[in-house]
Design an enzyme around this catalytic site. Structure first.
Site, PDB file in Angstrom:
ATOM      1  CE  LYS A 180      -1.716   2.946   2.703  1.00  0.00           C
ATOM      2  NZ  LYS A 180      -1.683   4.103   1.816  1.00  0.00           N
ATOM      3  N   GLY A 231       6.197   5.104   8.667  1.00  0.00           N
ATOM      4  CA  GLY A 231       5.550   6.415   8.595  1.00  0.00           C
ATOM      5  C   GLY A 231       5.766   7.172   9.890  1.00  0.00           C
ATOM      6  CB  SER A 232       4.221  10.202  11.220  1.00  0.00           C
ATOM      7  OG  SER A 232       2.861   9.828  11.212  1.00  0.00           O
ATOM      8  CB  ALA A 234       1.052  10.986  14.840  1.00  0.00           C
ATOM      9  CB  THR A 235       0.352   7.341  11.056  1.00  0.00           C
ATOM     10  OG1 THR A 235       0.232   8.693  10.637  1.00  0.00           O
ATOM     11  CG2 THR A 235      -0.623   6.489  10.283  1.00  0.00           C
ATOM     12  N   GLY A 236       1.694   5.658  13.467  1.00  0.00           N
ATOM     13  CA  GLY A 236       2.116   4.359  13.997  1.00  0.00           C
ATOM     14  C   GLY A 236       1.294   3.949  15.208  1.00  0.00           C
ATOM     15  CB  CYS A 287      13.155   8.154   9.113  1.00  0.00           C
ATOM     16  SG  CYS A 287      14.022   6.822   8.260  1.00  0.00           S
TER      17      CYS A 287
END
Ligand code: NAD
Length: 485
Positions: A180, A231-232, A234-236, A287
């Site tokens: 994705k 990813g970030s 926050a999304t993690g 990152c």
């Protein structure tokens, strides 16, 4: 190694569709991403919904038993041919990567070369069973078995490397895979899916594009065994929460705020040449870019002046500019976020060593920002505390070892950290005290398909790559055999 003639030709300028069961699969609705260098809309891509997700999971599940029954060598053979097929299509992929990610030529070419090598080298890895006990009475072995359907959720900054860096380990260990991509950079992923469809058996590799509602459909899906997310932070956290409802296995590769500590015994002229690209590569959107640079007070002024000269030499330009080293910020959302940090310069009275507020860039097309260094801001300022993920960073002064370790570790992030000194033993001693998934001495960017990569604290859970990464795609099984009744 394959040549272009060995593989059917891929059209890199149209027909961007999902890949499900080795077939191109369209959706009733489509969407478009934006070229960050020009702000022009790029090609239409599928807008996948629940039915597409269900279909992809179902075919990946159906393909799993036959795929896991193959030997490691057989699955590695497929990966080797896949690497050849990607290599044969590298120029089309490079053009696309430059457009979707806003990458200058050198960065796009570098990402593709590393990604292809990553697939080839990963194919050489093997997980062996661990024989723990073998006596006359009994034998105990630890085995590592594939999980089933794995989903790789990928960010926009390194869309090829991070996608292939999950696909390779997932399928080598016997899982089937759904890729994705980020809605901001779906193009290379869809074409890499089209290439995969020529190589792998049906159902082994799927690629689905969609908007921000697509990721949660995978994390909630009961047919998915494992999510590998980059990813970030926050999304993690949302991904971890969503995976809990079905107890999915997960790996999280999250944000960073990497510290780099420079001792006073270094050759300043040499070190700034290395630190410059390691701090500003891809305009700070990596990152593990150096994001907090701690320089010993004895060399601070000399170092800062030399560092500024290196950063001033970086040419900023779009994907079409062959001399550019730094491209734009990748998307408008990130651009606005980073610009907000630049707007703090005046408000907080930060000292600017080079760059500054992006007045000159406003009004021009493309999400460009001037590379900017902030001279010794307070430790609690946003530029030190937050991950900017843009071309702006602080340089900070230190004098005492214990104090600099405390400051470097004083963050929820823990991705990478480095120490620079001519005294390797001293530097290694300090590096051991840093809370990070990777530490480097006299470097900051060493990566290898053979070495695990991941974060401590809020920078991640689990690791990708190397044998540790392969095991992350496996369920551990304790196998007992009683030899005597
Ligand atoms: P992001 O967290 O916004 O998005 C990452 C991916 O998650 C995208 O594909 C997005 O569509 C998807 N997503 C969004 N919401 C979701 C949800 N609720 N459930 C499931 N999936 C969801 O990150 P980004 O802005 O694309 O990338 C930048 C961040 O990634 C930075 O913080 C950077 O440090 C981090 N990053 C980490 C690594 C690493 O290896 N540790 C590598 C590259 C980037």
């Amino acid at each position: 190694m394959g040549s272009a003639a060995d593989f059917p030709k891929i059209d890199f300028t149209s027909n961007f569709q999902n890949i499900i069961n080795n077939a191109l699969s369209s959706t009733p609705e489509t969407r478009q991403a934006v070229d960050p260098s020009t702000e022009e809309l790029l090609y239409h891509v599928p807008l996948s919904k629940q039915a597409d997700v269900d279909k992809a999971v179902s075919v990946a599940k159906a393909a799993f038993p036959a795929w896991k029954a193959l030997s490691y060598d057989e699955r590695a053979g497929y990966l080797g041919r896949y690497a050849d097929a990607i290599e044969a299509n590298v120029s089309g992929l490079q053009e696309l990567l430059m457009k979707e990610a806003g990458k200058p030529v050198s960065n796009a070419a570098g990402e593709l070369q590393f990604a292809i090598a990553h697939v080839r080298e990963t194919a050489k890895l093997r997980i062996e069973d661990d024989l723990i006990e073998d006596t006359e009475e009994r034998r105990a072995t630890v085995r590592y078995l594939p999980m089933g359907v794995g989903v790789g959720i990928i960010p926009w900054n390194y869309p090829v490397l991070l996608g292939l860096g999950k696909l390779g380990p997932a399928v080598l260990t016997g899982n089937t895979f759904i890729w994705k991509p980020s809605p901001f950079s779906p193009y290379t992923a869809l074409k890499l899916g089209e290439i995969a469809a020529q190589i792998f058996p049906p159902g082994v590799v799927q690629v689905l594009s969609g908007d921000e509602s697509l990721g949660p459909l995978f994390t909630a899906h009961p047919g998915v065994a494992k999510i590998s997310f980059t990813g970030s932070s926050a999304t993690g956290k949302k991904v971890m929460q969503a995976c809990a409802s079905t107890l999915k296995r997960l790996t999280l590769e999250l944000g960073g705020n990497d510290a780099s500590i420079i001792y006073d015994d270094v050759d300043v002229a040499q070190v700034v040449q290395k630190i410059g690209p390691m701090a500003f590569m891809h305009s700070g959107q990596i990152c593990m870019d150096i994001k907090r640079l701690y320089v010993h007070e004895k060399i601070y002024d000399e170092f800062l002046a030399a560092f500024v000269q290196v950063v001033k030499s970086f040419k900023v330009g779009g994907g079409g500019d062959p001399e550019a080293f730094l491209g734009p910020v990748q998307n408008r959302m990130q651009f606005e976020k980073v610009k907000d940090l630049y707007s703090e310069i005046g408000k907080q009275k930060w000292q600017v060593a080079t760059g500054g507020e992006p007045v000159a860039c406003d009004g021009k097309k493309g999400f460009f920002l001037p590379p900017t260094i902030i001279d010794n801001p307070p430790d609690d300022s946003r530029i030190v505390v937050e991950e900017p993920f843009g071309p702006i960073m602080p340089v900070l002064k230190w004098s005492d070892e214990d104090e600099v370790v405390r400051r470097a570790n004083n963050t929820n992030m823990g991705l990478g950290a480095s120490v620079w000194s001519n005294d390797i033993e001293k530097a290694e001693r300090l590096a051991r005290r840093l809370e990070a998934g990777s530490t480097w001495v006299n470097s900051h960017f060493e990566l290898s398909p053979y070495v695990p990569f991941g974060g401590h604290k809020w920078s991640g859970v689990g690791m990708d790559w190397g044998i540790v990464g392969l095991k992350g795609w496996c369920n551990t099984q304790a196998s007992w055999v009683r030899k005597k009744f």
